[in-house]
Scaffold this motif. Structure first.
Motif, short mmCIF file in Angstrom:
data_model
loop_
_atom_site.label_atom_id
_atom_site.label_comp_id
_atom_site.label_asym_id
_atom_site.label_seq_id
_atom_site.Cartn_x
_atom_site.Cartn_y
_atom_site.Cartn_z
N VAL A 40 0.82 -1.22 0.00
CA VAL A 40 0.00 0.00 0.00
C VAL A 40 0.86 1.26 0.00
O VAL A 40 1.97 1.28 0.53
N SER A 41 0.28 2.31 -0.59
CA SER A 41 0.83 3.66 -0.49
C SER A 41 0.26 4.31 0.76
O SER A 41 -0.66 3.79 1.38
N ALA A 42 0.75 5.50 1.06
CA ALA A 42 0.15 6.31 2.11
C ALA A 42 -1.21 6.80 1.64
O ALA A 42 -1.47 6.88 0.44
N MET A 43 -2.09 7.12 2.57
CA MET A 43 -3.40 7.67 2.21
C MET A 43 -3.19 8.95 1.38
O MET A 43 -2.26 9.71 1.64
N LYS A 46 -1.20 12.35 2.07
CA LYS A 46 -0.44 12.22 3.32
C LYS A 46 1.05 12.53 3.11
O LYS A 46 1.65 13.28 3.90
N THR A 47 1.62 11.97 2.07
CA THR A 47 3.07 12.16 1.86
C THR A 47 3.38 13.64 1.61
O THR A 47 4.33 14.18 2.17
N ASP A 48 2.54 14.29 0.79
CA ASP A 48 2.73 15.73 0.55
C ASP A 48 2.72 16.50 1.87
O ASP A 48 3.53 17.40 2.10
N GLY A 73 3.72 7.45 6.59
CA GLY A 73 2.42 7.41 5.90
C GLY A 73 2.03 5.99 5.52
O GLY A 73 0.88 5.56 5.71
N GLU A 74 2.98 5.24 5.00
CA GLU A 74 2.72 3.87 4.57
C GLU A 74 2.54 2.93 5.76
O GLU A 74 1.81 1.95 5.69
N GLN A 75 3.20 3.26 6.85
CA GLN A 75 3.05 2.43 8.06
C GLN A 75 1.59 2.45 8.51
O GLN A 75 1.01 1.43 8.89
N GLY A 135 4.57 0.20 1.39
CA GLY A 135 5.38 0.53 0.21
C GLY A 135 6.32 1.68 0.51
O GLY A 135 6.32 2.25 1.61
N PHE A 136 7.16 2.01 -0.47
CA PHE A 136 7.91 3.28 -0.45
C PHE A 136 9.12 3.25 0.47
O PHE A 136 10.00 4.08 0.37
N GLN A 137 9.16 2.30 1.44
CA GLN A 137 10.21 2.37 2.46
C GLN A 137 11.09 1.12 2.49
O GLN A 137 10.69 0.04 2.07
N GLY A 150 11.91 7.47 -3.13
CA GLY A 150 11.58 8.53 -4.09
C GLY A 150 10.07 8.53 -4.32
O GLY A 150 9.41 7.50 -4.18
N ARG A 151 9.53 9.71 -4.68
CA ARG A 151 8.08 9.85 -4.82
C ARG A 151 7.53 8.83 -5.83
O ARG A 151 8.12 8.59 -6.87
N GLY A 152 6.42 8.27 -5.48
CA GLY A 152 5.82 7.23 -6.31
C GLY A 152 6.46 5.86 -6.11
O GLY A 152 6.17 4.91 -6.82
N GLY A 153 7.33 5.77 -5.11
CA GLY A 153 8.16 4.58 -4.94
C GLY A 153 7.45 3.30 -4.54
O GLY A 153 8.03 2.22 -4.62
N SER A 154 6.20 3.41 -4.09
CA SER A 154 5.54 2.15 -3.69
C SER A 154 5.26 1.25 -4.90
O SER A 154 5.11 0.04 -4.75
N ASP A 155 5.19 1.82 -6.10
CA ASP A 155 5.10 0.98 -7.30
C ASP A 155 6.34 0.09 -7.39
O ASP A 155 6.26 -1.09 -7.72
N THR A 156 7.49 0.69 -7.09
CA THR A 156 8.74 -0.06 -7.16
C THR A 156 8.79 -1.12 -6.05
O THR A 156 9.24 -2.25 -6.29
#
Ligand code: ASP
Ligand code: MG
Length: 411
Positions: A40-43, A46-48, A73-75, A135-137, A150-156
């Motif tokens: 999952v991404s952050a809601m 949230k990251t902004d 955020g992702e937590q 995600g993201f972390q 990096g932004r959008g990183g939860s796809d990765t």
């Protein structure tokens, strides 16, 4: 038994209601007998918000503390989804990057994944447990700290995890129902693609389509992860398949051009009457590279007197002022007569692996654009794409024109 990686973006987990909807998608796949890991991404937003708080706290923040803040955020969303699933009687637990671990480089705010041990997650599939992963972390092992990708990183995160647990499929759930021939908000006749190759998707993402993080597409291509882009807003009981990102061999009817991408985020710099001698290009571009400024299109004109030449290139609009300042500072070393810049430019690109085997594809576009009175400031081409730089005011017209001439309009 199928093994799935399901990834849900920020809008898909924007509130508890949406998270319940996500849980229904998970349940559908579980009921069909799959083993499931979710990223999952952050809601949404949230990251902004967290990025803004860091800057407010101190503009010169330590990037490692930035990571500590924005990774939270992702937590939250991972924990909330695990709770919702448990409430539905589905065994689930959340995982943070460091718990798996997802090991990354040390580059705070822009870390790269270097390894993932999927063993503990896979082990728990045997007990019917759904893994919900933030995600993201990730974790940098050298300094023991949390990193972000990096932004959008939860796809990765999603694609890398899919590869690590040997998932049969990676489903990227987002707020659109797939990859389109171009942005449907600009061209109402844009069509959803059933399939697109890794190479084309990589170009589209790099050239401005915002569906997936560029790095994630690169990773899917390298690891050959079968990836779908699909909508989380579909009825969980009856979803559409979305767009499959796949190998060229898996595409039966290949169009010459598959998509039109564009980016308004461009600025043009032209250096007039640059001395035409070895080392000049290096003198221009090395200092920009050292300042971390990404240079994109580069066009050099051979002047008729062969004593001087003109060099035009583009940078992202965010780097425009910095790039100009660096060039002005180095004016004497580089040796040019004038610096001209334009911030109101856009890059429009056509992408298609069919270009490899078809001649005259770009020429068609040049003709069509000229008929609309659109002036081309610079052109670049590669094997499967070409890009034109134009005045930003003509972006939509240019995109619509190219979309039509390559037969992409939906009938
Ligand atoms: N939440 C992070 C961001 O907004 C990562 C992601 O959504 O992919 O950039
Ligand atoms: Mg995203």
């Amino acid at each position: 038994m199928a093994r799935l990686l399901m990834k849900f973006g920020g809008t898909s987990v924007a509130g508890i209601d949406r998270i319940r909807n996500v849980a229904r998608h998970v349940k559908r796949e579980l009921d069909a007998g799959a083993e499931i890991a979710v990223v999952v991404s952050a809601m949404a937003g949230k990251t902004d918000e967290l990025v803004g708080l860091c800057a407010e706290a101190w503009p010169h923040y330590d990037p490692r503390e930035y990571d500590a803040v924005v990774a939270s955020g992702e937590q939250v969303s991972a924990g909330l989804l695990a709770i919702v699933l448990q409430g539905m009687g589905i065994p689930a637990r959340s995982w943070q990057g460091w718990q798996i671990p997802i090991v990354t480089t040390a580059a705070a705010g822009a870390a790269r994944i270097t390894g993932i041990d999927g063993a503990r997650i896979v082990e728990r599939f045997a007990h019917g447990e759904v893994a919900v992963i933030a995600g993201f972390q990730g974790l940098n092992k050298e300094n023991g700290r949390v990193t972000t990708l990096g932004r959008g990183g939860s796809d990765t995160s999603a694609v890398a995890l899919a590869a690590a647990i040997k998932a049969d499929r990676c489903d990227i759930y987002t707020d659109v129902d797939g990859v389109y021939t171009t942005d449907p908000r600009v061209v109402t006749k844009a069509r959803r693609l059933d399939r697109v190759t890794y190479e084309e998707m990589l170009e589209m993402a790099s050239l401005g389509a915002k569906v997936m993080q560029v790095r994630s597409v690169e990773l899917a291509m390298i690891k050959r992860v079968k990836t779908f882009v699909r909508s989380s807003f579909d009825d969980p009981e009856n979803p559409r398949p979305g767009t499959l990102i796949c190998d060229e061999e898996d595409i039966v009817e290949q169009q010459v051009v598959t998509g039109i991408a564009f980016s308004r985020d461009e600025a043009q710099i032209t250096l007039r009457r640059v001395a035409d001698r070895p080392g000049v290009a290096a003198a221009i571009f090395m200092p920009l590279a050292e300042a971390g400024i990404n240079v994109d299109m580069i066009v050099q004109v051979a002047s008729d007197d062969t004593v001087t030449t003109d060099i035009t290139f583009t940078v992202s609009s965010g780097d425009f002022d910095r790039a100009k300042a660096i060039l002005e500072k180095n004016k004497a070393q580089v040796g040019y007569a004038a610096l001209q810049g334009a911030g109101d430019v856009a890059k429009v690109s056509a992408i298609g692996i069919g270009m490899r085997s078809h001649a005259g594809v770009a020429a068609l576009a040049f003709k069509a654009l000229s008929e609309k009175g659109i002036n081309i400031r610079a052109i670049t081409t590669s094997e499967i794409k070409f890009s034109v730089l134009i005045d930003a005011a003509y972006t939509e017209l240019a995109v619509r024109t190219l979309h039509a001439i390559y037969g992409l309009d939906k009938s």
